[in-house]
Design a protein around this motif. Structure first.
Motif, PDB file in Angstrom:
ATOM      1  N   UNK A  54       3.366  -9.566  42.072  1.00  0.00           N
ATOM      2  CA  UNK A  54       3.861  -9.982  40.757  1.00  0.00           C
ATOM      3  C   UNK A  54       2.884  -9.553  39.654  1.00  0.00           C
ATOM      4  N   UNK A  55       1.605  -9.874  39.833  1.00  0.00           N
ATOM      5  CA  UNK A  55       0.611  -9.474  38.826  1.00  0.00           C
ATOM      6  C   UNK A  55       0.470  -7.952  38.770  1.00  0.00           C
ATOM      7  N   UNK A  56       0.582  -7.290  39.939  1.00  0.00           N
ATOM      8  CA  UNK A  56       0.450  -5.833  39.946  1.00  0.00           C
ATOM      9  C   UNK A  56       1.582  -5.170  39.165  1.00  0.00           C
ATOM     10  N   UNK A  57       2.818  -5.655  39.380  1.00  0.00           N
ATOM     11  CA  UNK A  57       3.946  -5.098  38.627  1.00  0.00           C
ATOM     12  C   UNK A  57       3.819  -5.401  37.139  1.00  0.00           C
ATOM     13  N   UNK A  58       3.326  -6.600  36.815  1.00  0.00           N
ATOM     14  CA  UNK A  58       3.150  -6.958  35.401  1.00  0.00           C
ATOM     15  C   UNK A  58       2.102  -6.065  34.740  1.00  0.00           C
ATOM     16  N   UNK A  81      -1.979   3.426  41.357  1.00  0.00           N
ATOM     17  CA  UNK A  81      -3.352   3.616  41.849  1.00  0.00           C
ATOM     18  C   UNK A  81      -4.379   3.302  40.780  1.00  0.00           C
ATOM     19  N   UNK A  82      -4.103   3.683  39.527  1.00  0.00           N
ATOM     20  CA  UNK A  82      -5.050   3.397  38.448  1.00  0.00           C
ATOM     21  C   UNK A  82      -5.191   1.903  38.227  1.00  0.00           C
ATOM     22  N   UNK A  83      -4.078   1.172  38.309  1.00  0.00           N
ATOM     23  CA  UNK A  83      -4.143  -0.283  38.113  1.00  0.00           C
ATOM     24  C   UNK A  83      -4.951  -0.935  39.229  1.00  0.00           C
ATOM     25  N   UNK A  84      -4.759  -0.478  40.477  1.00  0.00           N
ATOM     26  CA  UNK A  84      -5.543  -1.038  41.584  1.00  0.00           C
ATOM     27  C   UNK A  84      -7.021  -0.685  41.454  1.00  0.00           C
ATOM     28  N   UNK A  85      -7.311   0.550  41.057  1.00  0.00           N
ATOM     29  CA  UNK A  85      -8.716   0.958  40.913  1.00  0.00           C
ATOM     30  C   UNK A  85      -9.413   0.140  39.840  1.00  0.00           C
ATOM     31  N   UNK A  86      -8.692  -0.214  38.751  1.00  0.00           N
ATOM     32  CA  UNK A  86      -9.294  -1.020  37.679  1.00  0.00           C
ATOM     33  C   UNK A  86      -9.622  -2.424  38.156  1.00  0.00           C
ATOM     34  N   UNK A  87      -8.870  -2.933  39.138  1.00  0.00           N
ATOM     35  CA  UNK A  87      -9.152  -4.279  39.639  1.00  0.00           C
ATOM     36  C   UNK A  87     -10.493  -4.316  40.373  1.00  0.00           C
ATOM     37  N   UNK A  88     -10.841  -3.217  41.037  1.00  0.00           N
ATOM     38  CA  UNK A  88     -12.077  -3.185  41.827  1.00  0.00           C
ATOM     39  C   UNK A  88     -13.225  -2.513  41.092  1.00  0.00           C
ATOM     40  N   UNK A  89     -13.055  -2.145  39.872  1.00  0.00           N
ATOM     41  CA  UNK A  89     -14.118  -1.517  39.112  1.00  0.00           C
ATOM     42  C   UNK A  89     -15.212  -2.533  38.805  1.00  0.00           C
ATOM     43  N   UNK A  90     -16.430  -2.097  38.878  1.00  0.00           N
ATOM     44  CA  UNK A  90     -17.564  -2.979  38.654  1.00  0.00           C
ATOM     45  C   UNK A  90     -17.604  -3.434  37.200  1.00  0.00           C
ATOM     46  N   UNK A  91     -17.696  -4.741  37.009  1.00  0.00           N
ATOM     47  CA  UNK A  91     -17.742  -5.298  35.653  1.00  0.00           C
ATOM     48  C   UNK A  91     -19.192  -5.307  35.170  1.00  0.00           C
ATOM     49  N   UNK A  92     -19.434  -4.635  34.082  1.00  0.00           N
ATOM     50  CA  UNK A  92     -20.787  -4.543  33.537  1.00  0.00           C
ATOM     51  C   UNK A  92     -21.028  -5.709  32.595  1.00  0.00           C
ATOM     52  N   UNK A  93     -22.161  -6.367  32.770  1.00  0.00           N
ATOM     53  CA  UNK A  93     -22.513  -7.484  31.902  1.00  0.00           C
ATOM     54  C   UNK A  93     -23.562  -7.079  30.870  1.00  0.00           C
ATOM     55  N   UNK A  94     -23.831  -5.780  30.777  1.00  0.00           N
ATOM     56  CA  UNK A  94     -24.785  -5.292  29.778  1.00  0.00           C
ATOM     57  C   UNK A  94     -24.123  -4.205  28.952  1.00  0.00           C
ATOM     58  N   UNK A  95     -24.748  -3.875  27.850  1.00  0.00           N
ATOM     59  CA  UNK A  95     -24.200  -2.837  26.983  1.00  0.00           C
ATOM     60  C   UNK A  95     -24.401  -1.456  27.569  1.00  0.00           C
ATOM     61  N   UNK A  96     -25.489  -1.252  28.333  1.00  0.00           N
ATOM     62  CA  UNK A  96     -25.782   0.051  28.924  1.00  0.00           C
ATOM     63  C   UNK A  96     -25.282   0.101  30.368  1.00  0.00           C
ATOM     64  N   UNK A  97     -24.769   1.231  30.754  1.00  0.00           N
ATOM     65  CA  UNK A  97     -24.348   1.435  32.138  1.00  0.00           C
ATOM     66  C   UNK A  97     -25.570   1.641  33.032  1.00  0.00           C
ATOM     67  N   UNK A  98     -25.443   1.192  34.260  1.00  0.00           N
ATOM     68  CA  UNK A  98     -26.526   1.394  35.216  1.00  0.00           C
ATOM     69  C   UNK A  98     -26.643   2.873  35.563  1.00  0.00           C
ATOM     70  N   UNK A  99     -27.896   3.319  35.757  1.00  0.00           N
ATOM     71  CA  UNK A  99     -28.145   4.723  36.079  1.00  0.00           C
ATOM     72  C   UNK A  99     -27.781   4.976  37.536  1.00  0.00           C
TER      73      UNK A  99
END
Length: 547
Positions: A54-58, A81-99
């Motif tokens: 349900x959430x995936x279709x929404x 596939x893009x929607x599923x990949x976004x669910x597992x993407x690492x959430x950054x808690x800082x302004x800079x991306x990790x190297x």
């Protein structure tokens, strides 16, 4: 198709107020219940990912309405596939991306030290190194083997070239050669074959002797303390004598081997090999892990860890696959026809200054144009046979005094292996497979071809010859070819039980009746003895009265 007629199944579908589900779900309550059940099914979470449909279709519909791509129906799978990949993407808690450290960057950092010059290294030192240096030309050897499709990539060969240069700058090395590469399950072994200066070898032997001497003094003190105590009965069994290893610079320990897992990592010196390790290595077949301290779990038990097993396999491979064109080496004139005691023959050779190289066609057509320039290993585990029962005069006198009546063990027969510089045409084949396969590197341009030899007994061992140049190399798992599956050595048979006889048979416990009968007989015997004593006393008294 025109408008539906009243007698046709599709008549009335387009009329207002008509529904397909009017006949199936006439009750609104039932319709709401069906909708709730369907929504509950769509909200059911997956057992693997934890998401629900349900959430995936929404989310998919939201993404489509926000982006409004053209031909959305054709890319609906990619959107999912893009929607599923976004669910597992690492959430950054800082302004800079990790190297993110890439594997190529890590490999470059490890090999960075290979490309750095030492402090104060100038053009003068470079000229001296070019003139006389133990550093082998790895790139030239790789070029010749590459003609036959053998070897490593150019990058790895050059990294090994630099790693050998670093090894020579650290260790007192007289000669150096890239021996080959043995593959492992976790990591591989890059192997360098070197000859150290004599002073270094003498220091190592002195250290070993001093360590053994200290151990001997400790053992003597422990024995004296034990003698002071009550000595238990000693076993008359004597284990077979331990065959000593060959000295550094001779036999299987002629060369010293350094290994590393990758170019840029530190070189580790392998220990000297012992005859017991070589004998046991012939009976087992184990894959290498890439860790020198890994235990070798096998039967029969191997006396050492993976470093010792690796050294034993290197000695076996070198003894069977180190070959050279005939006439390149010769025996020195000083030795003449003398042979070493023990039947090992001559042990040293030198380069022939008058060597005339054969053509590639001659070296490929006949195996008798190649010879072994490494000593073969006997069944004893040594290149030079040693009588294990031969002892010094002092030891013989002591044993003669202590064991005059003891049986002397049977002396072993002397083993004699093939002498040095024996043609490889005399090597035994494997069933119907010859020991060696010779072929030119190319048949299209024979005037520029290189003679290539491949060992069928040790898959991965190769040799090339082109004019005055030749070399040997090994790339493989370090296993000897076997036409049949490897069968481990079975354990020894179970020992027979000690024969039972009346002298060792335990008597059964008596019954109660037997015990009572035994007590009654014993009491009767005691009573009879007392009566006899009384009668004797009466007779003695009567004799005294008569006197």
């Amino acid at each position: 198709h025109g408008p539906y007629q009243p007698h046709e199944p599709g008549y009335g579908l387009g009329l207002p107020g008509y529904s397909l589900y009017d006949d199936q779900i006439p009750d609104p309550k039932s319709r709401m219940l069906a909708i709730q059940n369907a929504k509950a099914y769509l909200l059911k979470s997956s057992t693997t990912s934890g998401l629900n449909l349900y959430d995936h279709l929404a989310n998919m519909l939201t993404k489509i309405l926000d982006e409004q791509p053209t031909n959305a129906v054709d890319i609906i799978e990619n959107i999912s596939k893009d929607v599923k990949w976004a669910q597992f993407q690492k959430k950054m808690d800082t302004l800079r991306d990790e190297h993110e450290i890439l594997p190529t960057f890590e490999a470059a950092e490890k090999r960075k030290a290979l490309f750095l010059k030492a402090n104060g290294e100038g053009d003068e030192e470079l000229e001296e190194e070019i003139g006389e240096t133990p550093l082998p030309n790895v790139m030239e050897t790789a070029f010749y083997f590459e003609q036959a499709g053998i070897g490593l990539s150019k990058d790895e060969s050059y990294h090994i070239f630099l790693a050998l240069k670093k090894l020579i700058s650290v260790q007192p090395i007289q000669t150096c050669r890239f021996w080959g590469k043995i593959l492992g399950l976790e990591m591989n072994y890059i192997i360098a074959e070197v000859q150290c200066h004599q002073e270094e070898e003498e220091d190592e032997t002195e250290e070993e002797i001093t360590e053994e001497g200290e151990k001997g003094m400790d053992e003597v003190q422990d024995e004296d303390e034990e003698k002071e105590k009550d000595e238990p009965p000693k076993s008359t069994y004597k284990p077979p004598p331990v065959i000593p290893k060959e000295e550094n610079g001779t036999g299987a320990n002629k060369y010293v081997y350094f290994v590393c897992n990758e170019p840029g990592k530190p070189w580790v010196k392998l220990p000297s090999v012992t005859p017991a390790q070589i004998v046991c290595a012939r009976k087992i077949k184990k894959f290498f892990t890439g860790r020198l301290d890994a235990p070798v779990v096998s039967f029969p038990p191997f006396p050492g860890n993976e470093a010792n097993y690796l050294r034993a396999q290197i000695a076996r491979i070198s003894a069977g696959t180190q070959i050279s064109p005939i006439g390149f080496y010769q025996f020195s004139e000083e030795e003449g026809d003398e042979e070493e005691e023990g039947g090992g023959g001559r042990e040293t050779y030198e380069e022939n200054p008058d060597f005339q190289p054969l053509s590639v066609a001659e070296m490929v057509d006949s195996l008798s144009t190649w010879v072994h320039h490494s000593q073969s290993i006997l069944k004893q585990g040594r290149c030079i046979w040693l009588n294990p029962f031969q002892k010094s005069e002092e030891e013989e006198e002591e044993e003669n005094e202590e064991e005059d009546n003891a049986e002397k063990p049977d002396e072993e027969e002397q083993e004699i292996g093939p002498p040095l510089l024996t043609p490889i045409s005399e090597d035994e084949g494997i069933q119907n497979i010859p020991a060696w396969t010779a072929q030119p590197s190319t048949n299209l341009i024979p005037q520029y071809a290189v003679a290539i030899l491949q060992s069928n007994r040790w898959p991965g061992a190769y040799a090339f010859a082109s004019g005055m140049k030749f070399d040997n190399i090994y790339f493989g798992w370090g296993h000897k070819y076997s036409p049949e599956n490897h069968t481990p050595t079975p354990p020894p048979p179970v020992q027979a039980e000690y024969p039972c006889g009346p002298e060792i048979t335990e008597t059964s416990d008596p019954t109660l009746e037997e015990e009572q009968a035994f007590k009654a007989a014993r009491e009767a015997a005691l009573a009879a003895d007392e009566e006899e004593e009384d009668e004797e006393d009466v007779e003695d008294n009567e004799d005294e009265d008569d006197d």
